[in-house]
Design a protein around this motif. Structure first.
Motif, mmCIF file in Angstrom:
data_model
loop_
_atom_site.group_PDB
_atom_site.id
_atom_site.type_symbol
_atom_site.label_atom_id
_atom_site.label_comp_id
_atom_site.label_asym_id
_atom_site.label_seq_id
_atom_site.Cartn_x
_atom_site.Cartn_y
_atom_site.Cartn_z
ATOM 1 N N LEU A 65 -21.599 -10.801 4.195
ATOM 2 C CA LEU A 65 -20.749 -9.611 4.156
ATOM 3 C C LEU A 65 -19.868 -9.587 5.392
ATOM 4 N N ARG A 66 -18.663 -9.025 5.228
ATOM 5 C CA ARG A 66 -17.764 -8.856 6.375
ATOM 6 C C ARG A 66 -17.525 -7.353 6.530
ATOM 7 N N ILE A 67 -17.968 -6.823 7.675
ATOM 8 C CA ILE A 67 -17.860 -5.375 7.923
ATOM 9 C C ILE A 67 -16.711 -5.151 8.895
ATOM 10 N N GLY A 68 -15.665 -4.467 8.433
ATOM 11 C CA GLY A 68 -14.484 -4.241 9.279
ATOM 12 C C GLY A 68 -14.826 -3.445 10.527
ATOM 13 N N ALA A 69 -14.063 -3.676 11.586
ATOM 14 C CA ALA A 69 -14.343 -3.041 12.879
ATOM 15 C C ALA A 69 -14.228 -1.522 12.817
ATOM 16 N N LEU A 70 -13.449 -1.011 11.850
ATOM 17 C CA LEU A 70 -13.246 0.445 11.779
ATOM 18 C C LEU A 70 -14.157 1.123 10.756
ATOM 19 N N VAL A 71 -15.039 0.357 10.119
ATOM 20 C CA VAL A 71 -15.991 0.977 9.185
ATOM 21 C C VAL A 71 -16.931 1.860 9.998
ATOM 22 N N THR A 72 -17.133 3.078 9.526
ATOM 23 C CA THR A 72 -18.009 3.964 10.304
ATOM 24 C C THR A 72 -19.473 3.543 10.145
ATOM 25 N N ASN A 73 -20.276 3.940 11.102
ATOM 26 C CA ASN A 73 -21.719 3.648 11.028
ATOM 27 C C ASN A 73 -22.323 4.282 9.775
ATOM 28 N N THR A 74 -21.856 5.483 9.424
ATOM 29 C CA THR A 74 -22.376 6.144 8.210
ATOM 30 C C THR A 74 -22.082 5.285 6.983
ATOM 31 N N ALA A 75 -20.841 4.785 6.888
ATOM 32 C CA ALA A 75 -20.454 4.004 5.703
ATOM 33 C C ALA A 75 -21.242 2.695 5.644
ATOM 34 N N THR A 76 -21.456 2.057 6.779
ATOM 35 C CA THR A 76 -22.216 0.788 6.762
ATOM 36 C C THR A 76 -23.654 1.037 6.319
ATOM 37 N N ASP A 85 -29.828 -5.676 1.048
ATOM 38 C CA ASP A 85 -30.006 -7.039 1.565
ATOM 39 C C ASP A 85 -30.129 -7.118 3.090
ATOM 40 N N TYR A 86 -29.725 -6.053 3.772
ATOM 41 C CA TYR A 86 -29.752 -6.078 5.247
ATOM 42 C C TYR A 86 -30.360 -4.765 5.732
ATOM 43 N N ALA A 87 -31.523 -4.437 5.172
ATOM 44 C CA ALA A 87 -32.105 -3.112 5.439
ATOM 45 C C ALA A 87 -32.349 -2.896 6.931
ATOM 46 N N VAL A 88 -32.611 -3.967 7.673
ATOM 47 C CA VAL A 88 -32.838 -3.808 9.116
ATOM 48 C C VAL A 88 -31.596 -3.198 9.779
ATOM 49 N N LEU A 89 -30.422 -3.537 9.268
ATOM 50 C CA LEU A 89 -29.176 -2.997 9.852
ATOM 51 C C LEU A 89 -29.023 -1.518 9.505
ATOM 52 N N ALA A 90 -29.257 -1.184 8.235
ATOM 53 C CA ALA A 90 -29.149 0.230 7.843
ATOM 54 C C ALA A 90 -30.152 1.063 8.651
ATOM 55 N N ARG A 91 -31.361 0.528 8.809
ATOM 56 C CA ARG A 91 -32.402 1.290 9.533
ATOM 57 C C ARG A 91 -32.037 1.455 11.009
ATOM 58 N N ALA A 92 -31.505 0.413 11.615
ATOM 59 C CA ALA A 92 -31.133 0.506 13.039
ATOM 60 C C ALA A 92 -30.021 1.532 13.230
ATOM 61 N N THR A 106 -17.748 3.692 15.047
ATOM 62 C CA THR A 106 -17.300 2.532 14.262
ATOM 63 C C THR A 106 -18.056 1.265 14.680
ATOM 64 N N THR A 107 -17.900 0.234 13.851
ATOM 65 C CA THR A 107 -18.565 -1.044 14.149
ATOM 66 C C THR A 107 -18.123 -1.575 15.518
ATOM 67 N N GLY A 108 -16.802 -1.611 15.734
ATOM 68 C CA GLY A 108 -16.289 -2.168 16.998
ATOM 69 C C GLY A 108 -16.676 -1.305 18.189
ATOM 70 N N GLY A 109 -16.524 0.011 18.031
ATOM 71 C CA GLY A 109 -16.830 0.928 19.129
ATOM 72 C C GLY A 109 -18.314 0.925 19.461
ATOM 73 N N ASN A 110 -19.148 0.835 18.446
ATOM 74 C CA ASN A 110 -20.591 0.830 18.687
ATOM 75 C C ASN A 110 -20.986 -0.419 19.463
ATOM 76 N N LEU A 111 -20.413 -1.574 19.089
ATOM 77 C CA LEU A 111 -20.732 -2.810 19.825
ATOM 78 C C LEU A 111 -20.343 -2.697 21.295
ATOM 79 N N CYS A 112 -19.227 -1.989 21.551
ATOM 80 C CA CYS A 112 -18.674 -1.943 22.924
ATOM 81 C C CYS A 112 -19.103 -0.713 23.695
ATOM 82 N N GLN A 113 -20.001 0.097 23.157
ATOM 83 C CA GLN A 113 -20.405 1.301 23.908
ATOM 84 C C GLN A 113 -21.011 0.870 25.245
ATOM 85 N N ARG A 114 -20.840 1.734 26.224
ATOM 86 C CA ARG A 114 -21.233 1.374 27.590
ATOM 87 C C ARG A 114 -22.615 1.932 27.919
ATOM 88 N N THR A 115 -23.156 1.452 29.042
ATOM 89 C CA THR A 115 -24.528 1.806 29.395
ATOM 90 C C THR A 115 -24.696 3.309 29.630
#
Ligand SMILES: Cc1cc2nc3c(=O)[nH]c(=O)nc-3n(C[C@H](O)[C@H](O)[C@H](O)COP(=O)(O)OP(=O)(O)OC[C@H]3O[C@@H](n4cnc5c(N)ncnc54)[C@H](O)[C@@H]3O)c2cc1C
Ligand code: SF4
Length: 326
Positions: A65-76, A85-92, A106-115
């Motif tokens: 699957l390819r999840i766009g950077a602007l897909v919201t966490n809710t939508a993913t 197929d990727y229940a670990v991702l939905a659960r996390a 979003t996918t991109g923003g969540n990856l780049c969130q700061r400490t």
């Protein structure tokens, strides 16, 4: 908040051009960046609002699957193929933040969130991540949330996210575009250890924008995300375990695990997979896995408890999957 320029690009190429300017930063959901701007921890000269450039769909990508950077966490988390197929991702994702935040994040923003290190967000405190060379307040201070693995004398902060921990267990890849063209970075290599450059959280080069995350073909088995935190929602992980495990004929046939809350990045140790795959489950084996994980662990006073906590959480997940009595 300091004055800044706001740009709404009319396409990905335009966004890329704008992002190359000195002091430019992408903004997506804004749930992390705006907070840091209000505190003047982040002071971008230009905000490049990437919401207008697409990147907001989830698509089949070969077997994955390819999840766009602007897909919201809710939508993913709600996407049928992710849940199936990727229940670990939905659960996390569902273990992170709150529904309102996940609707914007979003996918991109969540990856780049700061400490979430307290010293990072307080301008009157020393912090090498915010102001290189100023020192690290947490080393001898409040370090309850801080790292026990991969730390340096410059910084002991943790990466706070949940989604990326599942993506690291899944072996996902981050797709980026920038001045040097397009490239792919394994999620396991996307976030950095602090070393002597704690100000740099991840492998993005100046002007690079995340366009998507690619998930590989699904792995059959049990998908678990166990997050230990101070209350049951709206709290960051003290320790988390993402696990994708398949048993066949009483032995581990597949075991990919990643850990959150323990390091400056989602922690993935291939030696744990090597140890488990092909072995019969037992408490002694699980102890060996924990020994490997924690071989170089170091506490900093307030977070010493994370060492036994990580051991117990890992063993508890392995017991749950295999039915071994704890
Ligand atoms: C109270 C609270 C509790 C929270 N609890 C949790 C939790 O338990 N678990 C968890 O995982 N998260 C948690 N979060 C964090 C939340 O998940 C993040 O704020 C969110 O995911 C960030 O996404 P965003 O789209 O809003 O990013 P933004 O705030 O828009 O951006 C964040 C960073 O990402 C960069 N960025 C954004 N998009 C791109 C792109 N496409 N390419 C390159 N860089 C980009 C920005 O420049 C910025 O540096 C919490 C947040 C809050 C406020
Ligand atoms: S742990 Fe890292 S983020 Fe926290 S004060 Fe030290 S240098 Fe700053």
């Amino acid at each position: 908040m300091r004055p800044f320029d706001y740009q709404r690009p009319d396409g990905l190429d335009h966004a890329g051009q704008l992002a190359r300017a000195d002091g430019a930063m992408a903004i997506a959901g804004g749930t992390n960046l705006l907070d840091l701007m209000k505190l003047q921890v982040e002071t971008p000269g230009t905000l490049v609002d990437v919401n207008s450039v697409g990147m907001n769909t989830i698509d089949a990508d070969g077997d994955g699957l390819r999840i766009g950077a602007l897909v919201t966490n809710t939508a993913t988390a709600a996407y049928d193929a992710v849940r199936r197929d990727y229940a670990v991702l939905a659960r996390a994702i569902l273990a992170g933040a709150t529904q309102q935040l996940r609707n914007k994040a979003t996918t991109g923003g969540n990856l780049c969130q700061r400490t979430r290190c307290y010293y990072f967000t307080h301008l009157d405190q020393p912090c090498n991540k915010r102001e290189p060379g100023s020192g690290c307040g947490a080393l001898k201070g409040i370090a309850r949330l801080h790292a026990i693995l991969g730390t340096s004398s410059e910084c002991i902060a943790t990466y706070p996210g949940d989604m990326a921990v599942a993506m690291a267990a899944l072996g996902a890849t981050v797709e980026v575009t920038g001045p040097a063209g397009e490239r792919s970075i394994p999620v396991r290599e996307f976030h950095r250890l602090p070393g002597d450059m704690p100000q740099k959280d991840n492998a993005l080069e100046p002007g690079e924008i995340i366009t998507a995350v690619r998930l590989p073909a699904p792995t059959q088995g049990q998908h678990i995300y166990r997050k230990v935190r101070e209350r049951s929602s709206y709290a960051f992980a003290l320790c988390s375990v993402a696990a994708i495990i398949r048993m066949e004929e009483g032995r581990f046939a597949h075991a990919d695990l990643a850990f959150g809350g323990l390091a400056h990045k989602p922690w993935h140790d291939p030696r744990i997979t090597e140890l488990l795959v092909g072995s019969e489950p037992s408490l002694a084996l699980f102890d060996k896995a924990a020994d490997l994980l924690l071989e170089d662990a170091q506490g900093y006073g307030e977070n010493d408890f994370k060492i036994p906590l990580a051991r117990r959480t890992l063993k508890s997940v392995l017991c749950e999957v295999t039915g071994v009595d704890a």
